[in-house]
Structure formats: structure tokens, C-alpha cells
Motif scaffolding. Structure first.
Motif, PDB file in Angstrom:
ATOM      1  N   ALA A 112      27.278  -5.307  -8.954  1.00 55.31           N
ATOM      2  CA  ALA A 112      27.618  -4.173  -8.357  1.00 55.31           C
ATOM      3  C   ALA A 112      27.667  -2.770  -9.220  1.00 55.31           C
ATOM      4  O   ALA A 112      28.655  -1.998  -9.341  1.00 55.31           O
ATOM      5  CB  ALA A 112      29.133  -4.285  -7.959  1.00 55.31           C
ATOM      6  N   ILE A 113      26.532  -2.622 -10.056  1.00 61.54           N
ATOM      7  CA  ILE A 113      26.292  -1.682 -10.944  1.00 61.54           C
ATOM      8  C   ILE A 113      25.785  -0.205 -10.246  1.00 61.54           C
ATOM      9  O   ILE A 113      26.622   0.564 -10.402  1.00 61.54           O
ATOM     10  CB  ILE A 113      25.381  -2.206 -12.211  1.00 61.54           C
ATOM     11  N   PHE A 114      24.645  -0.304  -9.825  1.00 59.92           N
ATOM     12  CA  PHE A 114      23.964   0.886  -9.284  1.00 59.92           C
ATOM     13  C   PHE A 114      23.757   0.689  -7.727  1.00 59.92           C
ATOM     14  O   PHE A 114      23.177  -0.583  -7.200  1.00 59.92           O
ATOM     15  CB  PHE A 114      22.940   1.242 -10.006  1.00 59.92           C
ATOM     16  N   GLY A 115      23.889   1.593  -6.888  1.00 60.62           N
ATOM     17  CA  GLY A 115      23.625   1.466  -5.501  1.00 60.62           C
ATOM     18  C   GLY A 115      22.352   2.133  -5.306  1.00 60.62           C
ATOM     19  O   GLY A 115      21.192   2.235  -6.071  1.00 60.62           O
ATOM     20  N   THR A 116      21.879   2.322  -4.018  1.00 61.12           N
ATOM     21  CA  THR A 116      20.506   2.902  -3.686  1.00 61.12           C
ATOM     22  C   THR A 116      20.347   4.515  -4.184  1.00 61.12           C
ATOM     23  O   THR A 116      19.272   5.061  -4.281  1.00 61.12           O
ATOM     24  CB  THR A 116      20.685   3.007  -2.165  1.00 61.12           C
ATOM     25  N   GLY A 117      21.286   5.086  -4.574  1.00 68.97           N
ATOM     26  CA  GLY A 117      21.316   6.519  -4.899  1.00 68.97           C
ATOM     27  C   GLY A 117      20.575   6.773  -6.388  1.00 68.97           C
ATOM     28  O   GLY A 117      20.239   7.729  -6.616  1.00 68.97           O
ATOM     29  N   ILE A 170      24.645  -6.275  -4.658  1.00 69.62           N
ATOM     30  CA  ILE A 170      25.282  -5.409  -3.695  1.00 69.62           C
ATOM     31  C   ILE A 170      24.469  -4.523  -3.152  1.00 69.62           C
ATOM     32  O   ILE A 170      24.229  -3.550  -4.136  1.00 69.62           O
ATOM     33  CB  ILE A 170      26.772  -5.290  -3.789  1.00 69.62           C
ATOM     34  N   ASP A 171      23.842  -4.251  -1.938  1.00 73.30           N
ATOM     35  CA  ASP A 171      23.131  -3.050  -1.351  1.00 73.30           C
ATOM     36  C   ASP A 171      21.843  -2.987  -2.001  1.00 73.30           C
ATOM     37  O   ASP A 171      20.676  -3.224  -1.153  1.00 73.30           O
ATOM     38  CB  ASP A 171      23.834  -1.739  -1.534  1.00 73.30           C
ATOM     39  N   ILE A 172      21.459  -3.031  -3.354  1.00 75.05           N
ATOM     40  CA  ILE A 172      20.492  -3.007  -3.941  1.00 75.05           C
ATOM     41  C   ILE A 172      20.318  -3.576  -5.292  1.00 75.05           C
ATOM     42  O   ILE A 172      21.317  -3.300  -6.088  1.00 75.05           O
ATOM     43  CB  ILE A 172      19.350  -1.663  -3.893  1.00 75.05           C
ATOM     44  N   PRO A 173      19.273  -4.308  -5.657  1.00 71.52           N
ATOM     45  CA  PRO A 173      19.242  -5.048  -7.191  1.00 71.52           C
ATOM     46  C   PRO A 173      19.418  -3.488  -8.031  1.00 71.52           C
ATOM     47  O   PRO A 173      18.713  -2.602  -7.950  1.00 71.52           O
ATOM     48  CB  PRO A 173      18.198  -5.608  -7.598  1.00 71.52           C
ATOM     49  N   PHE A 181      23.272  -3.065   3.382  1.00 69.39           N
ATOM     50  CA  PHE A 181      24.096  -2.547   4.573  1.00 69.39           C
ATOM     51  C   PHE A 181      23.520  -1.703   5.592  1.00 69.39           C
ATOM     52  O   PHE A 181      22.646  -0.820   5.255  1.00 69.39           O
ATOM     53  CB  PHE A 181      25.346  -2.074   4.033  1.00 69.39           C
ATOM     54  N   GLN A 182      23.699  -2.070   6.927  1.00 69.99           N
ATOM     55  CA  GLN A 182      23.390  -1.231   8.140  1.00 69.99           C
ATOM     56  C   GLN A 182      21.817  -1.177   8.190  1.00 69.99           C
ATOM     57  O   GLN A 182      21.378  -1.396   9.579  1.00 69.99           O
ATOM     58  CB  GLN A 182      24.033  -0.080   8.096  1.00 69.99           C
ATOM     59  N   LEU A 183      20.804  -0.567   7.323  1.00 71.75           N
ATOM     60  CA  LEU A 183      19.552  -0.492   7.678  1.00 71.75           C
ATOM     61  C   LEU A 183      18.821  -0.953   6.519  1.00 71.75           C
ATOM     62  O   LEU A 183      19.341  -0.991   5.389  1.00 71.75           O
ATOM     63  CB  LEU A 183      19.315   1.276   7.688  1.00 71.75           C
ATOM     64  N   TYR A 184      17.549  -1.186   7.052  1.00 76.44           N
ATOM     65  CA  TYR A 184      16.639  -1.762   5.656  1.00 76.44           C
ATOM     66  C   TYR A 184      16.235  -0.606   4.997  1.00 76.44           C
ATOM     67  O   TYR A 184      16.102   0.483   5.388  1.00 76.44           O
ATOM     68  CB  TYR A 184      15.434  -2.475   6.545  1.00 76.44           C
ATOM     69  N   LYS A 185      16.332  -0.802   3.449  1.00 76.01           N
ATOM     70  CA  LYS A 185      15.908   0.125   2.673  1.00 76.01           C
ATOM     71  C   LYS A 185      14.479   0.253   2.344  1.00 76.01           C
ATOM     72  O   LYS A 185      13.720  -0.718   2.427  1.00 76.01           O
ATOM     73  CB  LYS A 185      16.463  -0.061   1.142  1.00 76.01           C
ATOM     74  N   LYS A 186      13.773   1.488   2.475  1.00 75.57           N
ATOM     75  CA  LYS A 186      12.367   1.619   2.299  1.00 75.57           C
ATOM     76  C   LYS A 186      12.094   1.142   1.186  1.00 75.57           C
ATOM     77  O   LYS A 186      10.835   0.473   1.274  1.00 75.57           O
ATOM     78  CB  LYS A 186      12.048   3.228   2.414  1.00 75.57           C
TER      79      LYS A 186
END
Length: 500
Positions: free
Chosen positions: A128-133, A159-162, A185-190
């Protein structure tokens, strides 16, 4: 399932929180519950949860609380410090401390050994270090921690993205977690669609965390992954009063000496795809062979200009290119079709190859065009290196389709289909299908559906999905799957999608 880039996800979150007044902490709690749902708590009993001070870290703290409430052994770490912690992250961080759960703060390299020990003695590491941003390179203590996780974990859930993977490109930002599973979560990430990303994401689970459809629809997301539901809603059930004239006339122009298989496969797949009448136009030296081999399709000598023109004027879709050779003859046939065809023209294989340096001839046609290149053919007509196309398939495909006013099917794993505006990613198909003739088979299927009154985009999407699904079903019991295997399954898979 829609696909979103980082900016779109940020806008959706902002709209939910600021306009719909859904507290961010509610979305965070929903996300944490969905992460825990994807953990086998009977198999895993001890966890190392590694967080930072952003919202991804807040998700991690919330997950830690739920695991603690389940009686699991948890070791929780905050990498960095508490300064400038996001509000929602702070709430979940404080709850953990109020419960008496110790959160170890790691803000220098001398403390890293403590993390290594916790990872070593845990059944699972939760990233849970960095998210998609994340948009900057991962360096310093964060890079060291990521390397530590990769080298010492028994199992990693992100969580959300590696952490360290770009949500937009799927490229590694200097260092990235290699997860066994990613719960997003919610939508597939590009970024997940990058071929290289699979090494880092592991299996990907997309969970609904309660974002209303109004928030997603507001941003007009036109990129999606083709699913069984989409296929079922797009394919048409046949009217009981219909006859062969209602299901379209197809002309396939294909084959040359030594490449008769391409002509047969593309024609037969058009027949099995449900077209009412199919005719193969081929070179004279192939016609007798094809006439004896094809039972349901008709044949015509490609040199019979009058007969060929009559067929083209009456047909609902034409395919050109499979097995024809990259030569002047093929180019002249293509030029003729661009001038004569008024329906849909599917250009494949050598029909694409002869366009190298000649894309301008597409401009004055009267027909709709579907083009089906693989990476090598796409490289040839664009002048771009294959590795560059591979890394930027979505953006390159959309730009090319829009500039040339075509529907493009960029073939490969997770085939990209776009008309320049909407864009679909095919979710079916596998490497057991990696054999000669597969592209010819897909061409026939696309042409067949285009003749059955599907739009070019719909025909390309449905053909790609059904083609891959045939391969997926067959590969359950077959080590390798060839084009003739696929052809035999097409009618059964179509029926299965519509009526199961």
C-alpha cells in the motif's frame, strides 16, 4: 469493463467527493473491504502491511484494521513520516493507533532490517505504498523497500496498482513491486494493458467500491474491455423468418500459388461466421483446387473482371489480402476495390503490406474500411519501430484509425480495436493459438459479421472476441490450436454466447 487513465480516475474521485458529497473515507473503507474479500484468510494468517502517507497508504491501514479484527497477526509499517498525511489516511492511521496496533515508522535505511524481518515471517506482504497517481521515479528508501519486498516475500498483494508501475503506461518507474495479485478499483487501468505490466501485476481483480455510474458516465469514457455481457448484448438473434439473403453477401479475395490455405481459411471462416452467401475470388490456378475443397462457398476467377465487378456491386462486405503476395498485382486489386466497393472492405495481410508508403490511396474511397495488421505490418505502414508500437499500442492505434478514417484491429494479446474514437480491448485468446492461419480466420469472421449488418467497429469487436473465445475453450483440452479447429467451433461459440 471500462478502461481509464490516471487523470480520468482522479476526476471521477474528485466528482464523487466534491460534487456528489460521498466522503472519501467511505470509498476508502469500501476499497479496504474489497481487498480483504480477495484474501484467503483460511490460508494466510500473518501479514506485513507496508503503507505511506497518501490515500493508497490509507487503504493499507484500513485493510490492516480489518485483518486485526479477524484475529490475524499483523505488522504495519509507515514508510517516511506522518507529515502532510492525507486526511483520509490520517483517519485510518489514528484508528489503528487507538486500537493499540503498533505502526512502525521507517524513515531511514538503518531501520529497513525491521521490515525485512517482518516480511520474512509473514505469509503475505500487502503493498500500500504508491497508488495510480505516481509519476516520478521510485528512489531512496522507497526503492529499497520495494526491492526488499520483491526479494523476501512469500506472496505479494498490491492495492490498486503495484507500487512503482505507471498507471498510464504500465512502465516501471525505476523500481516496482512484483505482485502475485493486484486488487484494483472500479475501472481497469490503462497501464495494465502494457504487455510488460503482466510481470508486475500478477492476476488482476477489479472491484466495485460504490462509485455511482453517473460519476463514471460523466467523463465519457470510450475505452472498454470486451466481455461476455457485451458480446451477448451486441450479437443479434436470428429472426425465424430470415433467409440467406438477409445475412449478407461476402466476397473474399485471397490466395496465390503456395498460399492456398489462406484463401481456404478466410473463406471457410466467413461461411461458419454466418454469412448468407460467400464467394472466393482467387487466381485461376487455384480455382479448381478451391472449388473442390470449399463445399458451401462459391469461387470465381480473379481475372474475370466482369463477374468480379458484378459480385462486388451486390456484396455487403469484401476482404482482400490473405496469401496474395506483396506485389503489384495485389496493389492493383486493392486500388480497384477502393474505387468500386460501396460497402465494407476488410484489408488484411498483403493488402496491408502494399500500402507501405501509399496510405494516401485510402482517401478517396467510397467504402468503410477495417484494417487488421499485426505489429510487424503496423510497423511497415507507419514507419514506427515494433517495440515502440508494442509499448504504445492504444495511443498509436487510435491516432492511426482517426487520421485514416478506418476501423483498426491491431492484433496480438489483448487485441486493440478502434475507430479512432471508441476503443475496445479484446479479453479472449491465448498463446495456444500462435500458429499460421489465425489472422486469415479472423479476417473471414470480421467480413462475415460486417456483411450481417454489424457496424465495422461491432464486427471487428465481436469477431475478435469470438475468435479468441474459440481458442480459449479449445485450449482447455488442446496443447496447440490451429485455424481449422477455430473454424469448426465458431457456430457453437456464437450460439453459446447468445443463449447460455
Amino acid at each position: 469493463m471500462k478502461v481509464a487513465n490516471v487523470e480520468t480516475m482522479r476526476n471521477i474521485d474528485s466528482y464523487c467527493i466534491n460534487e456528489l458529497k460521498i466522503p472519501g473515507i467511505v470509498l476508502m473503507e469500501n476499497a479496504a473491504l474489497k481487498v480483504v474479500k480477495n484474501i484467503d484468510t483460511k490460508k494466510y494468517s500473518s501479514f506485513c502491511i507496508i503503507c505511506t502517507k497518501g490515500n493508497n497508504g490509507g487503504d493499507g491501514f484500513a485493510v490492516a484494521r480489518h485483518l486485526y479484527n479477524l484475529g490475524k497477526c499483523i505488522n504495519v509499517f509507515l514508510i517516511g513520516n506522518e507529515k502532510n498525511m492525507s486526511n483520509d489516511c490520517r483517519i485510518n492511521y489514528d484508528i489503528l493507533k487507538n486500537l493499540g496496533v503498533k505502526v512502525d515508522i521507517i524513515d531511514n535505511s538503518q531501520q529497513i532490517e525491521k521490515v525485512k524481518s517482518a516480511i520474512y515471517f509473514s505469509d503475505m506482504t500487502i503493498d500500500a505504498i504508491f497508488g495510480t497517481g505516481l509519476s516520478r521515479d521510485v528512489e531512496g528508501i522507497y526503492g529499497d523497500i520495494i526491492s526488499l519486498i520483491n526479494e523476501n516475500s512469500k506472496y505479494v498483494l498490491s492495492i490498486d496498482i503495484p507500487s512503482g508501475l505507471s498507471g498510464d503506461t504500465g512502465k516501471v518507474l525505476k523500481n516496482s513491486i512484483k505482485a502475485n495479485k493486484t486488487v484494483s478499483f472500479q475501472l481497469y487501468k490503462k497501464g495494465f494493458l502494457n504487455y510488460e505490466a503482466d510481470e508486475f501485476t500478477g492476476s488482476i481483480i477489479i472491484e466495485d467500491i460504490g462509485i455511482p455510474s453517473i460519476a463514471i458516465n460523466k467523463f465519457n469514457i470510450r475505452d472498454f474491455i470486451i466481455t461476455d455481457t457485451i458480446a451477448k448484448n451486441t450479437l443479434k438473434i436470428r429472426n425465424k423468418y430470415s433467409h440467406k439473403g438477409d445475412f449478407g453477401r461476402v466476397v473474399i479475395i485471397a490466395g496465390s500459388v503456395g498460399f492456398s490455405g489462406a484463401a481456404y481459411i478466410s473463406t471457410q471462416s466467413a461461411v461458419k461466421g454466418g454469412a448468407g452467401l460467400v464467394t472466393l475470388a482467387c487466381r485461376r490456378e487455384l480455382q479448381n483446387i478451391m472449388s473442390s475443397k470449399l463445399e458451401e462457398a462459391m469461387t470465381v476467377d480473379l481475372a474475370n473482371d466482369q463477374k468480379l465487378e458484378e459480385l462486388i456491386q451486390k456484396c455487403d462486405a469484401v476482404a482482400v489480402g490473405p496469401g496474395m503476395g506483396n506485389n503489384e498485382f495485389t496493389l492493383n486489386i486493392l486500388k480497384m476495390l477502393l474505387n468500386k466497393v460501396r460497402s465494407t472492405l476488410v484489408i488484411d495481410a498483403d493488402g496491408i503490406n502494399v500500402l507501405k508508403g501509399r496510405l494516401d490511396i485510402l482517401k478517396d474511397r467510397k467504402c468503410k474500411i477495417i484494417m487488421t495488421p499485426h505489429l510487424g505490418e503496423m510497423s511497415g505502414i507507419t514507419g514506427l519501430a515494433m517495440h515502440y508500437i508494442k509499448e504504445n499500442r492504444i495511443d498509436i492505434a487510435r491516432k492511426f484509425a482517426r487520421e485514416n478514417d478506418i476501423t483498426l484491429v491491431l492484433k496480438g494479446y489483448n487485441t486493440v480495436i478502434t475507430d479512432g474514437y471508441s476503443l475496445a480491448i479484446n479479453s479472449t485468446g491465448n498463446s495456444a493459438m500462435a500458429s499460421g492461419g489465425m489472422g486469415d480466420c479472423l479476417t473471414g469472421m470480421i467480413t462475415s459479421l460486417a456483411a450481417q449488418n454489424y457496424t465495422p467497429f461491432e464486427a471487428a469487436c465481436m469477431a475478435a472476441y469470438v475468435h479468441g473465445l474459440c481458442g480459449d475453450r479449445l485450449s482447455e483440452n488442446m496443447f496447440c490450436v490451429n485455424a481449422s479447429d477455430i473454424i469448426s467451433q465458431i457456430p457453437f461459440i456464437l450460439k453459446d454466447i447468445l443463449y447460455k
